[in-house]
Every structure is written in structure tokens, then in C-alpha cells.
Write an enzyme that holds these catalytic residues in place. Sequence first.
Site, PDB file in Angstrom:
ATOM      1  CE  LYS A 184       0.664   1.271   4.494  1.00 36.44           C
ATOM      2  NZ  LYS A 184       0.930   2.740   5.089  1.00 36.44           N
ATOM      3  CB  THR A 206      -1.716   4.738   2.958  1.00 35.19           C
ATOM      4  OG1 THR A 206      -1.765   4.009   4.025  1.00 35.19           O
ATOM      5  CG2 THR A 206      -0.425   5.285   2.725  1.00 35.19           C
TER       6      THR A 206
END
Length: 337
Positions: free
Chosen positions: A196, A253
Site C-alpha cells: 500500500k 494511505t
Amino acid sequence: MSVERDPFGSVYVAGAGSWGTALAALCARAGRRTVLWSRGEEVAEDVRRNRVNSAYLPEIALPDSLEVTTDRAAVREAEGVLLVVPAQAARSELERLREASGGAALPVALCCKGIERGTGRLMHQVLAEAWPEALGAVLSGPSFAADVARGLPTAVTLADKDESCGTRWLGTVRTESFRPYYSPDVLGAELGGAIKNVLAIACGVVEGRGLGESAKAALMARGFAEARRFALGMGARPETLAGLSGLGDLILTCSSRQSRNMSLGYEMGQGRSAADIIAERRTVSEGAATAPVLLGLARERDVEMPITEAVAGLVAGDVSVEAAIADLMSRPLRIEG
């Protein structure tokens, strides 16, 4: 079914950056005897005198009960260790902690997200090599340090193959505002956290370039598809990838410039080089180091990861933002999956 067990009474937190400081404050407020280790005396003295970490969490008052040290020997008095140093520094720090502890079989929860350059090892593999006696776990999920330090509601994954040890970690870090969920899938939790960060750089580029919310949503969805493809091929569980340490962390994120990785991508999208941005930052954007390593692992396994490839090229300065976008948009059409 409840799986929480008796908590560790004392915790050593290795790393006094924003995330390490937030976790140390969390453990201290939860009633654990908590020692925060700082590499530098300046940060340690700031915490001692002012009860604040001015360099990394300047607006957060830290508990009076939180101890701080620059001496790794303090690990000998801990029942559990939270490792919160940059992924590329994890091996050397673990080796030093092993020496300081006398090779003790301590539970170590890995809180750094990345893949080691040069070896392609995930953090639990680095732990097994650097401190073989240690009992490894992974703490990962959608959690900004400032949110956790302020006591805002947060949920994460605590992954540990040993349920008895993992569920003790649940009791150790749980508070009224911080909720950990147990998983036995260490591999999946680590891969979700590492990948991620790479995808967040890509989303930052999209935002910095002003390409619109539709493009960012598409990038997140296709990024999740390639993360899932790679992780399942490595042996991760699909439910882990769809959970907090996978999809949950990806959403957070890739959606906020509080993320060091997304903010790196944002500045790159505005025309700055990754090397210049990284050189002037005090904090670490793990995705920049992880992208080329992840791409190499994907190529070894013949797994297509076009977004990861684009990020690796951008970070290295080998491709322009315009060329990366053109390459992604001109890929052959295919069935979604």
C-alpha cells in the site's frame, strides 16, 4: 468469540519517530510500564523535560509515566518489544537488540512496513535471521500516528502465528479508542502494509498532477487488484487482504496527504524529483525503497504489477509522470480481475 489474554506488563518501544512515540504513549496510557528508545539524546531529553516529542509529534502531550532512554540495555526489563524503526534499518536494530537482550526469546511486534533492499525479505523474515530466538508478530492497519496519539478511534490487525502470544499483544495495546483484531496471517498483514505504501505514491502523483478523483479511485482499485494478485501468489489469505491491514490501510494511505508516501507522490506529481524530496525530509517514505524490491519479486514470480513498475520508474527518475500515465493508459484491454 473473545481471544484477548493477559497483557504484557512492560513494553520496550524501539524508535522515537512519530509512530513509535504514538505507540509508546498508547501503551503507557493503557497502564503498561513503557520505555521509549530514542536514537538521539535530543529527542530523549525533550520527552523527559517537556513531555512532548517536538521533532515528530509536537502537539501531543505525552504521559508522565512514559520513560525514555537512549540505552538499548533497557530491553532486558521488557516483556514485549515494539519495533518501530524504518524497514531498511530493521535488521541492524534487531541485531543490536538481540545482543542487548542476551539473545532472549522476547515477543517482538514489527510495526515497520516494507521489504528489505538487497535481500527481498519481509520484516518477519528479517527478524528470523537477525534475532532467531524472538517471537515475531506484526502490527499493521489504517492508523496515522497523530490520530492514535490523540486517542481518536482506530482499528488495526495484530498478526501472529502463535495465538497465545498474539492475543497477549491484543490485551497489551487495546484501549477504549484503539482496537486490534487478531490474525494468524503474518505474511498477508506484512504484504498489505508494504504494497500500500507503493500505491500511495502513485495516488499522490495523481492528486499532485490534478488528474481528478475518478483517476485516483481507478488507481486504488487497480492497485488493490495487483496487490491481491501478488500476495495471494505468495500464500497470503484473501480475508487478510480485504481486511484492516490490506484494503483498510490502502484506503487511508491513498486518501490523505498525512501519509508520507502519498505526500511524496503529490510533490512528484507537481514536478519535483523523488531524490530531492527525500533528501530534505526528516521522516521516511517507505514506499520509495520498497517499490523496486517489490517489482523485482513480482518479475521473479511472473506477476504483472504495472502500477508498481510505474512507481519504481518514477522514484528512480527513469520515467516522467507523463510517460508513466501514457504507459498505464495504453496497456492492452483485458477482462477485469
